[in-house]
Write an enzyme that holds these catalytic residues in place. Structure first.
Site, mmCIF file in Angstrom:
data_model
loop_
_atom_site.group_PDB
_atom_site.id
_atom_site.type_symbol
_atom_site.label_atom_id
_atom_site.label_comp_id
_atom_site.label_asym_id
_atom_site.label_seq_id
_atom_site.Cartn_x
_atom_site.Cartn_y
_atom_site.Cartn_z
ATOM 1 N N SER A 1 70.306 53.592 20.130
ATOM 2 C CA SER A 1 68.845 53.548 20.244
ATOM 3 C C SER A 1 68.263 54.864 19.741
ATOM 4 O O SER A 1 68.914 55.914 19.807
ATOM 5 C CB SER A 1 68.434 53.326 21.701
ATOM 6 O OG SER A 1 67.043 53.518 21.884
ATOM 7 N N TYR B 1 68.454 54.925 30.864
ATOM 8 C CA TYR B 1 68.762 54.278 29.591
ATOM 9 C C TYR B 1 68.977 55.318 28.500
ATOM 10 O O TYR B 1 69.939 55.237 27.727
ATOM 11 C CB TYR B 1 67.609 53.339 29.224
ATOM 12 C CG TYR B 1 67.757 52.634 27.898
ATOM 13 C CD1 TYR B 1 68.562 51.509 27.777
ATOM 14 C CD2 TYR B 1 67.082 53.085 26.763
ATOM 15 C CE1 TYR B 1 68.690 50.844 26.563
ATOM 16 C CE2 TYR B 1 67.211 52.435 25.542
ATOM 17 C CZ TYR B 1 68.010 51.315 25.453
ATOM 18 O OH TYR B 1 68.138 50.668 24.245
#
Length: 499
Positions: free
Chosen positions: A388, A401
């Site tokens: 990501s 996350y």
């Protein structure tokens, strides 16, 4: 008198820092022997006992240790998770809450260049450093408006470090000669930097990474007036002009985790169109996985669905065995299964940190470990990790996350070095916002920005990434030509991070 807490005194570097800061007028607090830094309740109680004078925390990374991918058993994974990511979060939560109430306080993460530079055999250590690096960035954004400063120090090798030489990298060979001073720094050389970072004057550096290695990681050689001997490299493979992504269906098999919907579904659809047979892993969305399978079969592709939780090592083993039993081989692993809870740092507890770590990072590691015996037999093996953009840029709405994606970045780099002798390229896709059906669990999103920070002319120009676009990049990475990108992180975000 202001106080600073040094959480771990195992190294001579931190022992020296305690003496230096004491001489500078700081009251230096140290952890009791019985304090477990990954026990959030115990850490909160200790911080409460420090009182209002506590103004800073220095938390060093745990000692590095050598551990090859295939030696990463569940005990070591849990130990590295707790001593790395969970301990850092517990300290953040306890000290951060105190500092926010006071309106000031400094957090210093005294870590390592291995938050970005792989060791070649230290995935668990490097992943922990990469995770804490992202935690520091998250805290600077989330807690910064309330006066909390966070700094991440990437220290280089020092004279007190253990011998970490490896036949997979030359990083630890001649480290003293790589420093411009031509000698390794001694314990205490960074004490003035630590003292500065505890002052309000360091505020402009909030959220920054400070690579304190004297430039040694940039070393490439020395000037000479004599012609240098030509460098020798391993033989370069001949690249055929044919498109290896279009081999007959029986030639290669891919296992894609989290492939029932969203980005994972886009990947398996693309690979199946290229004639690659796929194992569609899903966990909680079996019905959508069956829909993906039906679409693949309707277009002439071959695949099957296997439901398994990648946080469960036994389910991972069974799934890999089922894939090989079904198709007789395994050539490609795409790690995609992940959770995003959309919780702020102070909304996590230690168990939820462990949960997201066991899926988003340890799940990837387990899949690599279990598939390696089969990938080594493949004539064209590939590993692709879906990361990501938040492995580099903070989310400001999910610190847990972002920590796991920082860890995946380092997992990719470590695995790329370690698996070079096996000719298994490993790469990562740093994915931006993608157009998917929904996030698993349908977490609420509470982050917002003042309208003044938006350029209204850009709203209609920024689009989301399509899952099939990710699939096409994965397809290229899995081709013969894509093998040279091993260790790289490719950002796919339609330019979102540029704006």
């Amino acid at each position: 008198m202001k106080s600073v807490w040094i959480t771990d005194l195992r190294t001579r570097e931190m022992q020296n820092a305690r003496e230096y800061l004491s001489a500078q007028g700081w009251q230096v607090l140290t952890s009791p022997e019985e304090l477990c830094l990954w026990d959030d309740e115990a850490v909160r109680e200790f911080v409460a006992s420090c009182g209002e004078t506590l103004s800073g925390v220095i938390h060093p990374a745990p000692p590095p240790f050598q551990c090859r991918l295939e030696k990463t058993n569940e005990t070591l994974i849990a130990q590295a998770r707790d001593e790395g990511a969970v301990a850092a979060w517990c300290i953040t939560k306890a000290a951060g809450d105190l500092f926010r109430k006071k309106g000031r306080g400094n957090l210093i993460w005294f870590s390592s260049v291995h938050a970005e530079k792989p060791m070649g055999y230290g995935t668990l250590f490097s992943a922990g450093c990469g995770a804490v690096q992202m935690l520091s960035r998250e805290i600077s954004q989330d807690y910064g408006p309330e006066g909390v400063l966070s700094f991440f120090v990437q220290r280089g090798p020092s004279a007190d470090d253990p011998d970490l030489k490896s036949d997979l990298t030359d990083f630890y060979y001649g480290t003293d000669l790589r420093y411009p001073t031509r000698h390794l720094p001694e314990a205490g050389d960074l004490n003035p930097l630590l003292a500065f970072l505890l002052t309000p004057a360091a505020a402009p550096l909030n959220g920054s990474d400070l690579r304190a290695d004297g430039g040694m990681t940039m070393y490439y050689g020395e000037r000479t007036n004599e012609p240098a001997k030509p460098m020798k490299f391993a033989p370069t493979p001949k690249l055929s002009m044919t498109d290896n992504t279009k081999k007959p269906a029986e030639d290669r098999v891919a296992l894609v985790t989290g492939a029932g919907k969203g980005v994972g579904a886009g990947i398996v659809k693309t690979l199946c169109r290229a004639g690659i047979r796929c194992v569609i892993n899903c966990n909680s969305n079996r019905a959508m996985a069956e829909e993906t399978l039906a679409e693949i079969r309707e277009s002439g592709g071959e695949a099957f669905v296997y439901q398994a939780d990648v946080s469960d090592p036994e389910q991972v083993k069974t799934m890999v065995s089922a894939a090989v039993e079904q198709y007789g081989r395994l050539d490609i692993l795409v790690n995609n299964a992940a959770m995003q809870f959309n919780r702020f740092a102070d909304q996590y507890d230690s168990e939820l940190i462990r949960r997201i770590w066991d899926i988003n990072f340890a799940g990837y590691l387990r899949m690599i470990r279990e598939t390696l015996p089969y990938l080594r037999k493949s004539p064209l093996p590939r590993i692709v990790n879906i990361g990501s953009v938040h492995g580099k840029r903070p989310t400001c709405f999910d610190a847990g996350y972002a920590m796991t994606k920082g860890a995946v970045k380092m997992l990719t780099r470590e695995a790329a070095i370690e698996l070079m002798p096996d000719n298994i390229p490993v790469s990562c896709i740093s994915l931006g916002g993608a157009k998917i059906e929904f996030k698993t669990g349908k977490p609420s999103f509470c982050n917002t920005r003042p309208k003044e920070v938006f350029n209204p002319d850009l709203r209609v120009k920024t689009r989301l990434v399509l899952p099939e676009e990710v699939g096409e990049t994965v397809r290229y990475l899995c081709s013969e030509a894509g093998g040279s990108l091993t260790g790289s992180c490719i950002r796919i975000d339609c330019g979102q991070m540029l704006r």
